[in-house]
Write an enzyme that holds these catalytic residues in place. Structure first.
Site, PDB file in Angstrom:
ATOM      1  CG  ASN A   3      -1.836   1.110   1.346  1.00 22.59           C
ATOM      2  OD1 ASN A   3      -1.809   2.020   0.501  1.00 22.59           O
ATOM      3  ND2 ASN A   3      -2.675   1.094   2.356  1.00 22.59           N
ATOM      4  CE  LYS A  10      -0.081   2.781   6.465  1.00 23.95           C
ATOM      5  NZ  LYS A  10      -1.457   3.225   6.442  1.00 23.95           N
ATOM      6  NE  ARG A  92      -5.936   2.130  -0.306  1.00 18.44           N
ATOM      7  CZ  ARG A  92      -5.739   3.369   0.135  1.00 18.44           C
ATOM      8  NH1 ARG A  92      -4.557   3.741   0.589  1.00 18.44           N
ATOM      9  NH2 ARG A  92      -6.732   4.240   0.126  1.00 18.44           N
ATOM     10  CG  HIS A 207     -14.121   2.963   6.635  1.00 19.76           C
ATOM     11  ND1 HIS A 207     -13.365   1.827   6.442  1.00 19.76           N
ATOM     12  CD2 HIS A 207     -13.237   3.966   6.811  1.00 19.76           C
ATOM     13  CE1 HIS A 207     -12.076   2.130   6.516  1.00 19.76           C
ATOM     14  NE2 HIS A 207     -11.972   3.432   6.734  1.00 19.76           N
ATOM     15  CG  LEU A 208     -17.270   5.988  11.566  1.00 11.30           C
ATOM     16  CD1 LEU A 208     -17.985   6.138  12.903  1.00 11.30           C
ATOM     17  CD2 LEU A 208     -17.661   7.119  10.623  1.00 11.30           C
ATOM     18  N   GLY A 209     -12.565   5.978   9.989  1.00 13.21           N
ATOM     19  CA  GLY A 209     -11.130   5.983  10.262  1.00 13.21           C
ATOM     20  C   GLY A 209     -10.688   7.429  10.286  1.00 13.21           C
ATOM     21  CG  ASN A 210      -6.912  10.012  10.031  1.00 14.60           C
ATOM     22  OD1 ASN A 210      -7.393  11.061  10.466  1.00 14.60           O
ATOM     23  ND2 ASN A 210      -5.723   9.568  10.373  1.00 14.60           N
ATOM     24  CD  GLU A 332     -12.163  -2.086  13.470  1.00 17.59           C
ATOM     25  OE1 GLU A 332     -11.243  -2.540  14.170  1.00 17.59           O
ATOM     26  OE2 GLU A 332     -12.084  -1.994  12.227  1.00 17.59           O
ATOM     27  CG  ASN A 333     -10.810   0.878  18.627  1.00 16.88           C
ATOM     28  OD1 ASN A 333     -10.724  -0.188  19.212  1.00 16.88           O
ATOM     29  ND2 ASN A 333     -10.176   1.132  17.499  1.00 16.88           N
ATOM     30  CD  GLU A 383      -9.005  -0.346   4.037  1.00 15.62           C
ATOM     31  OE1 GLU A 383      -8.612   0.008   5.164  1.00 15.62           O
ATOM     32  OE2 GLU A 383      -9.245   0.442   3.118  1.00 15.62           O
TER      33      GLU A 383
HETATM   34  P1  ADP Z   1      -6.889   5.221   8.598  1.00 16.07           P
HETATM   35  O1  ADP Z   1      -6.642   3.788   8.210  1.00 16.07           O
HETATM   36  O2  ADP Z   1      -7.967   5.900   7.839  1.00 16.07           O
HETATM   37  O3  ADP Z   1      -5.663   6.059   8.774  1.00 16.07           O
HETATM   38  P2  ADP Z   1      -7.825   4.139  11.127  1.00 16.07           P
HETATM   39  O4  ADP Z   1      -8.866   3.188  10.700  1.00 16.07           O
HETATM   40  O5  ADP Z   1      -6.572   3.603  11.707  1.00 16.07           O
HETATM   41  O6  ADP Z   1      -7.512   5.215  10.031  1.00 16.07           O
HETATM   42  O7  ADP Z   1      -8.496   5.121  12.209  1.00 16.07           O
HETATM   43  C1  ADP Z   1      -7.821   6.209  12.725  1.00 16.07           C
HETATM   44  C2  ADP Z   1      -8.738   6.890  13.716  1.00 16.07           C
HETATM   45  O8  ADP Z   1      -9.162   5.952  14.687  1.00 16.07           O
HETATM   46  C3  ADP Z   1      -8.086   8.041  14.474  1.00 16.07           C
HETATM   47  O9  ADP Z   1      -8.928   9.181  14.438  1.00 16.07           O
HETATM   48  C4  ADP Z   1      -8.031   7.536  15.904  1.00 16.07           C
HETATM   49  O10 ADP Z   1      -8.297   8.571  16.788  1.00 16.07           O
HETATM   50  C5  ADP Z   1      -9.177   6.577  15.950  1.00 16.07           C
HETATM   51  N1  ADP Z   1      -8.983   5.596  17.016  1.00 16.07           N
HETATM   52  C6  ADP Z   1      -8.054   4.627  17.110  1.00 16.07           C
HETATM   53  N2  ADP Z   1      -8.186   3.965  18.291  1.00 16.07           N
HETATM   54  C7  ADP Z   1      -9.217   4.546  18.956  1.00 16.07           C
HETATM   55  C8  ADP Z   1      -9.837   4.338  20.206  1.00 16.07           C
HETATM   56  N3  ADP Z   1      -9.425   3.384  21.041  1.00 16.07           N
HETATM   57  N4  ADP Z   1     -10.884   5.124  20.546  1.00 16.07           N
HETATM   58  C9  ADP Z   1     -11.313   6.092  19.708  1.00 16.07           C
HETATM   59  N5  ADP Z   1     -10.763   6.339  18.514  1.00 16.07           N
HETATM   60  C10 ADP Z   1      -9.730   5.587  18.144  1.00 16.07           C
END
Ligand code: ADP
Length: 398
Positions: A3, A10, A92, A207-210, A332-333, A383
């Site tokens: 990736n 990565k 990717r 999907h809630l990441g960055n 997830e978190n 992914e």
């Molecule tokens: P990407 O792959 O898009 O870079 P990720 O799926 O790793 O992103 O998600 C990153 C986000 O997840 C960041 O905003 C981080 O704050 C949040 N995150 C990671 N661990 C936790 C947690 N334990 N509680 C809340 N948010 C979390």
């Protein structure tokens, strides 16, 4: 699988087929071409992990890939005797435009299409292409496969992917919704369909990441998604605004105080959680809220409310919903976000079990009230595994 980002690389190495779905090694190079670049390489044997860290200057992606090869076959760090032993490399690739609805073997024609699509993803496709060509040289015996972020969304119907602008702009300039995070939405919806035992399930994947996006899925296919022509529309993200009236852009340009580059930077890198509360990391924003920070509290409300609205819209688009999935770092978190989103949705028969929601557990978990029709699930995304599996499947059939 590889990736490639603009200043990062990565990689994960899998022995396929894999019962454990675990890689034998993973790694990451960051800040390529910058001061402070480093390599982190992890070798995984059963439950044991050995981590190797090398802070050293990595000049460019070619340099990075050479270092990866040395690690993959080195004594102590290695998992293969030599680069020649690798059978396939999955890459990717962010943008597959309207050309690719699944993984593709990297022929000259496919590479030409990726190059052509660089106009739509100038920060991503050229880097991927460079790494694909480096990888062809580095792993001469391997099949090279592209797995596109956009591919899963190619099943959207025209009324979902076209904008209400002149069709000439679609035909000549390729302006339409493409959607992204497709590999993740596909992966978690596949796991959900297996869990429900219902191939025609109506699913909403959050999907809630960055970056953040939400997808409506029916019969295992994407029928609508919140990211559009680019990754800016839809949900509030770490540093992106998500939906915003385009008039704002013209107004800001009209003030003479901002160039189009400034506005691009504001909306993509200085908005969302970061722009509003000062950090793109949800953990920081949550801590700020707990300490009484009003902006942090407000952006969390905006973040959750936007998702709630999209869930409503997608329930209408799907004529119902069987499962809502939360995935990626925040999904997830962060139990608090899931609770805010699912609050006061009884009209839609969405009932979150607070205790289950607050109990962290590995793997897929059901956090809906027992016996209710709409399943609320936390499904870890992967992914990298998905790319490896799609690459393996495609190469099996060659
Ligand atoms: P990407 O792959 O898009 O870079 P990720 O799926 O790793 O992103 O998600 C990153 C986000 O997840 C960041 O905003 C981080 O704050 C949040 N995150 C990671 N661990 C936790 C947690 N334990 N509680 C809340 N948010 C979390």
């Amino acid at each position: 699988m590889i990736n490639a980002g603009s200043s990062s690389l990565k990689y994960q190495f899998f022995q396929m087929p894999s019962n454990t779905e675990k890689p034998l090694c993973t790694g990451l190079i960051e800040k390529i071409g910058f001061e402070g670049s480093f390599i982190k390489h992890k070798v995984i044997t059963g439950d044991e992990e050995k981590i190797f860290e090398y802070p050293e200057f990595i000049a460019d992606h070619a340099d990075g890939l050479n270092k990866i090869i040395t690690l993959l076959s080195g004594s102590g760090t290695g998992v293969v005797p030599s680069a020649d032993a690798i059978d396939a490399v999955g890459h990717r690739v962010v943008h597959g435009g309207s050309y690719f609805s699944g993984p593709a073997l990297l022929t000259t024609e496919v590479k030409d299409k990726i190059r052509e699509l660089s106009a739509l993803a100038p920060l991503h496709n050229p880097v991927s292409l460079e790494c694909i060509e480096l990888s062809e040289k580095a792993f001469p015996n391997a099949h090279q496969v592209a797995v596109f972020d956009t591919a899963f969304h190619q099943t959207m119907p025209e009324h979902a992917f076209l904008y209400a602008i002149s069709p000439v702009l679609y035909e000549q300039e390729k302006i339409r919704t493409y959607g992204f995070h497709g590999t993740s939405h596909y992966h978690v919806s596949k796991k959900t369909i297996e869990y429900l035992g219902k191939p025609n399930a109506r699913i909403i994947s959050v999907h809630l990441g960055n970056g953040c996006s939400i997808t409506a899925i029916k019969d295992g296919r994407s029928v609508d998604t919140s990211m559009g022509f680019g990754p800016l529309s839809g949900l509030v993200m770490g540093t992106r605004s998500g939906d915003i009236d385009p008039s704002v852009i013209f107004h800001l340009l009209g003030t003479g105080k901002y160039t189009s580059d400034d506005i691009n930077n504001i909306l993509n890198r200085e908005s969302g959680l970061k722009g509003f509360a000062g950090s793109n990391d949800m953990r920081d924003v949550r801590k700020m809220k707990e300490a009484g920070n009003v902006r942090a509290s407000l952006i969390l409300d905006i973040y959750a409310y936007r998702i709630k609205k999209y869930i409503g819209a997608y329930i209408a688009a799907l004529n119902g919903v069987d499962a809502i999935i939360f995935t990626a770092g925040v999904g997830e978190n962060d139990a608090g976000i899931r609770e805010s989103i699912c609050a006061d949705m009884d009209y839609l028969k969405i009932y979150l079990d607070k205790e289950k929601n607050n109990t962290a557990m590995a793997g897929l978990r059901d956090i809906s009230v027992t016996g209710t029709d709409v399943k609320i699930l936390v499904v870890p995304t992967n992914e990298e595994l998905e790319i490896a599996q799609q690459t393996f499947q495609l190469c099996l059939n060659l």
